[in-house]
Design an enzyme around this catalytic site. Structure first.
Site, PDB file in Angstrom:
ATOM      1  N   CYS A  74       0.871  -1.174   0.000  1.00  0.00           N
ATOM      2  CA  CYS A  74       0.000   0.000   0.000  1.00  0.00           C
ATOM      3  C   CYS A  74       0.912   1.230   0.000  1.00  0.00           C
ATOM      4  CB  CYS A  74      -0.862  -0.023   1.260  1.00  0.00           C
ATOM      5  SG  CYS A  74      -1.894   1.445   1.462  1.00  0.00           S
ATOM      6  N   CYS A 184      -0.835   3.565  -6.744  1.00  0.00           N
ATOM      7  CA  CYS A 184      -1.709   2.954  -5.747  1.00  0.00           C
ATOM      8  C   CYS A 184      -1.878   1.513  -6.196  1.00  0.00           C
ATOM      9  CB  CYS A 184      -3.060   3.669  -5.713  1.00  0.00           C
ATOM     10  SG  CYS A 184      -4.351   2.778  -4.799  1.00  0.00           S
TER      11      CYS A 184
END
Ligand code: DGL
Length: 262
Positions: A74, A184
């Site tokens: 992440c 992302c």
């Protein structure tokens, strides 16, 4: 720590599976525990306190599951928590960041677009990364609120997703970007929609394979690489209505994958 222990991979939601699949390719015999926080996602527009607290909850779960290393799959959590977590634990912790340096090396138009969460783009870690880019390269940051939700909902190719993607991507290509950084971990699952919106001749960069190679290096250094000659296993855990979300996991991983309560 022993080499037979599993590797933990975490994200706010299913985006980290784009990293998990690269880890599976790079390290076929490692056992993987994937843990995510669907019930409290997205993290990308939240405060540092929130992201720290939710990441800690998932990390605690993985530590109790006796992982030998953690991949923070992440960008948002890496930007906010990686340094603190590395100070707290002695096992290898591998993070992920937008692949801005590789993008700057390959762009021919000298213009790079970065798609990421608001939090990642505002973080001091990302600003530091940006300061290392040569002056002749233009970097256009594009926060993409709502995009991870399309992946979580399993809406990869719907008109609504295509519309949202195009709203984020078109201004970047219109400004001359020939290279887009997927900053992302959810966005590689929208690769087709992003590539359709970007048009031909635009390169999309997903850093997941580089993260998997870095994990291999770190495990090797710590003598923690699996010695097994059998295929590794995968277990998946999430917060929030796991049964309802299992169908999306099965689309992204394999049709028989099971999602358990974290
Ligand atoms: N997948 C995450 C990232 O790489 C965050 C998505 C979110 O929770 O907003 O940044």
């Amino acid at each position: 720590m022993s080499c037979s222990q599993p590797v933990g991979i975490l994200d706010s939601g299913f985006g980290g599976l784009s990293v998990a699949r690269a880890v599976r390719r790079e390290l076929p015999s490692e056992n993987i525990i994937y843990a995510c926080d669907c019930g409290f996602a997205p993290w990308g527009d939240q405060t540092d306190d929130f992201i720290n607290a939710r990441t800690d909850a998932v990390v605690d779960f993985l530590v109790q599951a006796h992982v030998k290393a953690i991949v923070i799959a992440c960008n948002t959590a890496t930007a906010v928590c990686a340094a603190r977590l590395r100070g707290k634990f002695r096992f290898p912790i591998v993070g992920i960041e937008p692949a801005l340096l590789p993008a700057a090396r390959i762009t021919r138009t000298k213009t790079v677009g970065v798609l990421a969460t608001t939090k990642t783009l505002r973080s001091s870690k990302y600003q530091h990364l940006r300061s290392r880019i040569p002056d002749d390269i233009t970097v256009i940051d594009r926060p993409c609120p709502g995009l991870m939700d399309c992946v979580e909902a399993g809406e990869f190719r719907t008109p609504k997703t295509a519309e949202l993607v195009s709203r984020f991507v078109r201004p970047l290509t219109a400004a001359g970007a020939d290279t887009l950084v997927l900053g992302c971990t959810h966005y590689p699952f929208l690769m087709q929609a992003i590539s359709d919106a970007a048009g031909p001749g635009v390169t999309l960069i997903d850093p997941a394979p580089a993260v998997a190679r870095e994990l291999r290096r770190r495990l090797e250094q710590a003598s923690l690489l699996s010695m097994s000659d059998r295929a590794g296993t995968e277990e998946f855990y999430a917060t929030g209505r796991t049964k309802a979300r299992e169908a999306v996991l099965r689309t992204l991983w394999t049709p028989k994958a099971e999602l358990r309560e974290l």
